[in-house]
Design a protein around this motif. Structure first.
Motif: not given
Length: 213
Positions: A17-33, A183-190
């Motif tokens: 879940a942390c990895g997924i949220v991290g990917v989403l965070r990168g997609s909204v780089f232009g919105d600081p809030i 460190a997130t998706l990879g080790l989480g899936i493992l």
């Protein structure tokens, strides 16, 4: 064994879940809030997952066998991203006075060195505890080594050939994201996969959601 399986599963799902949220965070780089909210959410998921894996829902589920040094290092690894995010939000320098500049530089160096040292200790403790089936007990150390290498390489290139670094910014950014996902998706899936194996040990997980990129 019954105490290990839920620990791996819950910890692994938290990392995924942390990895997924991290990917989403990168997609909204232009919105600081929104970016800040997602950063804090990712940090919270990371902290919860690492603490579950470190302490275990039961003693046998602890990936560091609840050894004091391993628990202390893993706790720092778990909480550091949230602490760093909050401090960065509250202490962005507003002037260029010598005192503030020196304090800010000290914080920058500390935020790089401290999580790496804590991660190294936690990863080694998890590997030596051998709660995790071999060779996966050393997976956190592999991820840490990869993240450090991905941070050091552009620094060296920036010193040796600054113009070349500018042309490869996109590549190194992508590699940094890959290190985060390992460190997130990879080790989480493992962790989740090993939780379903009969007779398998738990998964020791290290990585820094805030590892240098």
């Amino acid at each position: 064994m019954h105490g290990r399986r839920p620990t791996w599963r819950i910890g692994g799902i938290g990392l995924i879940a942390c990895g997924i949220v991290g990917v989403l965070r990168g997609s909204v780089f232009g919105d600081p809030i929104v970016g800040t909210v997602l950063s804090l959410l990712a940090d919270t998921l990371w902290a919860a997952a690492i603490l579950v894996l470190a302490f275990g829902l039961h003693r046998e589920g602890s990936v560091v066998a609840r050894r004091p040094l391993g628990l202390a290092a893993a706790t720092l690894v778990a909480l550091w991203p949230a602490v760093a995010t909050i401090i960065n939000l509250l202490t962005i320098p507003t002037d260029l006075t010598t005192a503030r500049s020196d304090a800010w530089l000290f914080w920058l160096y500390l935020s790089i060195v401290l999580p790496v040292v804590a991660g190294l200790i936690a990863a080694v403790q998890a590997g030596r505890a051998q709660v995790v089936p071999r060779p996966w007990n050393w997976a956190p150390l592999w991820v840490l080594a990869a993240q450090v290498a991905l941070w050091v390489l552009p620094q060296l290139l920036g010193v040796a050939a600054p113009s070349a670094l500018l042309q490869m910014v996109g590549l190194f950014s992508a590699l940094g994201t890959l290190g985060f996902l390992a460190a997130t998706l990879g080790l989480g899936i493992l962790a989740v996969v090993l939780s379903s194996r009969s007779g398998a040990g738990t998964v020791a997980v290290f990585g820094s959601s805030s590892a240098p990129e």
